[in-house]
Design an enzyme around this catalytic site. Structure first.
Site, mmCIF file in Angstrom:
data_model
loop_
_atom_site.group_PDB
_atom_site.id
_atom_site.type_symbol
_atom_site.label_atom_id
_atom_site.label_comp_id
_atom_site.label_asym_id
_atom_site.label_seq_id
_atom_site.Cartn_x
_atom_site.Cartn_y
_atom_site.Cartn_z
ATOM 1 N N ASP A 207 0.797 -1.130 0.069
ATOM 2 C CA ASP A 207 -0.001 0.109 0.004
ATOM 3 C C ASP A 207 0.681 1.110 0.192
ATOM 4 O O ASP A 207 2.013 1.335 0.351
ATOM 5 C CB ASP A 207 -0.787 0.164 1.252
ATOM 6 C CG ASP A 207 -2.019 -1.054 1.296
ATOM 7 O OD1 ASP A 207 -1.940 -1.890 0.398
ATOM 8 O OD2 ASP A 207 -2.845 -0.869 1.993
ATOM 9 N N ASP A 208 0.371 2.414 -0.515
ATOM 10 C CA ASP A 208 0.702 3.706 -0.181
ATOM 11 C C ASP A 208 1.817 4.195 -1.095
ATOM 12 O O ASP A 208 2.189 5.446 -1.300
ATOM 13 C CB ASP A 208 0.988 4.005 1.053
ATOM 14 C CG ASP A 208 0.083 3.849 2.213
ATOM 15 O OD1 ASP A 208 -1.043 3.427 1.893
ATOM 16 O OD2 ASP A 208 0.432 4.029 3.491
ATOM 17 N N HIS A 258 -6.097 2.746 -3.939
ATOM 18 C CA HIS A 258 -6.166 3.337 -2.640
ATOM 19 C C HIS A 258 -6.437 4.642 -2.081
ATOM 20 O O HIS A 258 -5.962 5.048 -1.192
ATOM 21 C CB HIS A 258 -4.520 2.943 -1.944
ATOM 22 C CG HIS A 258 -4.327 2.683 -0.377
ATOM 23 N ND1 HIS A 258 -5.548 2.422 0.249
ATOM 24 C CD2 HIS A 258 -3.496 3.301 0.445
ATOM 25 C CE1 HIS A 258 -4.941 2.020 1.590
ATOM 26 N NE2 HIS A 258 -3.837 2.711 1.659
ATOM 27 N N HIS A 262 -5.267 9.184 0.499
ATOM 28 C CA HIS A 262 -5.183 8.548 1.779
ATOM 29 C C HIS A 262 -6.175 9.123 2.671
ATOM 30 O O HIS A 262 -5.765 9.154 3.968
ATOM 31 C CB HIS A 262 -3.805 8.451 2.470
ATOM 32 C CG HIS A 262 -3.639 7.083 3.257
ATOM 33 N ND1 HIS A 262 -3.800 6.942 4.467
ATOM 34 C CD2 HIS A 262 -3.040 5.902 2.575
ATOM 35 C CE1 HIS A 262 -3.632 5.655 4.791
ATOM 36 N NE2 HIS A 262 -3.253 5.031 3.653
ATOM 37 N N HIS A 352 3.675 -2.244 2.970
ATOM 38 C CA HIS A 352 3.491 -0.899 2.455
ATOM 39 C C HIS A 352 5.042 -0.385 1.758
ATOM 40 O O HIS A 352 6.191 -0.769 2.185
ATOM 41 C CB HIS A 352 3.579 0.035 3.502
ATOM 42 C CG HIS A 352 2.161 0.058 4.469
ATOM 43 N ND1 HIS A 352 1.987 -0.849 5.466
ATOM 44 C CD2 HIS A 352 1.048 0.738 4.266
ATOM 45 C CE1 HIS A 352 0.680 -0.598 5.768
ATOM 46 N NE2 HIS A 352 0.156 0.251 5.162
HETATM 47 ZN ZN ZN Z 1 -2.684 2.887 3.296
#
Ligand code: ZN
Length: 400
Positions: A207-208, A258, A262, A352
């Protein structure tokens, strides 16, 4: 005095209702993009196994190196809110004839190793959509595209021992003129070769990102191990990493949503939520030609209203069954231990791709999982072997 109060109350309720009607109307105004078809086909890949094409958008030619499609899925995007109906379609499968019609992204045809080709197709819109739009389509047969047909007419010559090699689907406003010239696009085929449905499989998710250093390190390790993973990207990071994102798409990694920035989705307005989701889908699509089909809510945070928005985008929400907490401890060995001590068949593992420690951990985790007999697949691949997914629902694992 009492009477006055009563009148004030009534006026207040009236104003409140008017205000609600107004804001409700306003929130509908977002669907100003035109209704479009989204479609994908299952192709036999000569000498390389078989696979589904990426999902492509309205009025784009879908064909692949002279191979034939044997199965089809068709969906819609930008359906006006409150307008009933969906897309319905029917295929003529060589040796089987016309199959039952299906609708809205349901697979029809034969998506397997010994699949026969499609000979003809019919597509139409149902409900109020049919009163407001025409759906046009044409097929590639004997080296050329047929003329457009529309709204349930047959495209393709069936029963003659020939088959179709590709197709185009396009939607126009009712009784507008036929669609413009179709777009050419390089089609990506997800190679499903090598996935054994009877063997253990898991989905690594990151993620991210994308992040220039960390993501490219993880992608390299995955490529060296012939493994796949899913990347839940922030839309705002894509333009800084265009060639990396294109490489990831070309290598068959799953690129997923995603949100743009955020945000904690239950605290966003419906319009803001729609924007940060659609902007992310659009930038990934414009960069790679592939539109994400999965979303992971930041912090895993969803409420009923968030689920409703995910349903508008036809996206399931993907959670996890192993949380490495890599963002918290930023310690490679802790991440490695958390995964290797807990992993089991059907897991979705959360990491991540913005921490150097996570890049280091991936160098150990990926080869070790393969050594233990796990197939590292994308979330969509895992789901496809384990019962599938529905939009607006959450999934944390896919067990047998
Ligand atoms: Zn995230």
């Amino acid at each position: 005095m009492k009477k006055l109060n009563k009148i004030a109350k009534i006026v207040f309720i009236m104003l409140f209702t008017l205000f609600n009607i107004f804001t409700l109307k306003n929130s509908k105004a977002y669907a100003n993009e035109d209704l479009k078809a989204l479609y994908q086909a299952f192709f036999a890949l000569e000498g390389e196994g078989l696979g589904w094409s990426s999902e492509i958008e309205d009025n784009t030619k879908l064909y692949f190196n002279g191979n034939y499609p044997s199965a089809l899925k068709i969906g819609l995007i930008n359906q006006p809110e409150g307008m009933s109906g969906t897309v319905v379609y029917q295929v003529n499968l060589s040796g089987s004839g016309w199959l039952e019609s299906v609708e809205n992204r349901v697979e029809t045809g034969a998506a397997d190793l010994n699949a026969a080709p499609l000979e003809a197709i019919k597509i139409w819109l149902s409900g109020e959509l049919a009163n407001n739009y025409d759906i046009y389509y044409k097929v590639l047969q004997d080296g050329e595209f047929s003329a457009w047909v529309k709204n349930g007419e047959v495209a393709g010559r069936f029963g003659e021992g020939t088959h179709i090699s590709g197709l185009v689907v396009a939607i126009t406003k009712k009784d507008a003129q036929a669609p413009n010239e179709s777009k050419e696009l390089e089609i990506n085929i997800k190679k499903e070769q090598g996935i054994d449905p009877n063997k253990a499989m898991i989905a690594l998710t990151f993620d991210d990102g994308p992040n220039a250093q960390v993501t490219s390190h993880i992608v390299t390790v995955l490529e060296q191990n012939k493994a796949k993973a899913t990347f839940f990207m922030l839309g705002s990071n894509v333009s800084k990493n265009v060639s990396l994102v294109q490489r990831m798409a070309a290598d068959g990694f799953e690129l997923a949503n995603h949100t743009w920035n955020h945000k904690y989705l239950p605290k966003t307005s419906v319009n803001e939520r729609r924007n940060i989701i659609s902007m992310t889908n659009d930038i990934i699509f414009n960069t790679t030609g592939i539109r994400p089909s999965l979303i992971r809510a930041p912090y895993g945070a969803v409420d009923e209203s968030t689920y409703a928005t995910f349903r508008e985008f036809n996206m399931p929400n993907i959670l996890w069954s192993i949380d490495t907490l890599d963002w918290k401890h930023k310690n490679a060995q802790t991440t490695i231990d958390t995964v290797l001590n807990n992993v089991k068949d059907g897991d979705i593992i959360l990491m991540h791709d913005i921490y150097t420690a996570t890049a280091q951990a991936s160098s150990s985790i990926i080869p070790e999982l393969i050594k233990r007999g796990y197939q590292l697949v994308t979330v969509s691949e895992l789901a496809s072997f384990r019962g599938g997914m529905q939009a607006g629902k959450s999934y944390g694992s896919f067990r047998k």
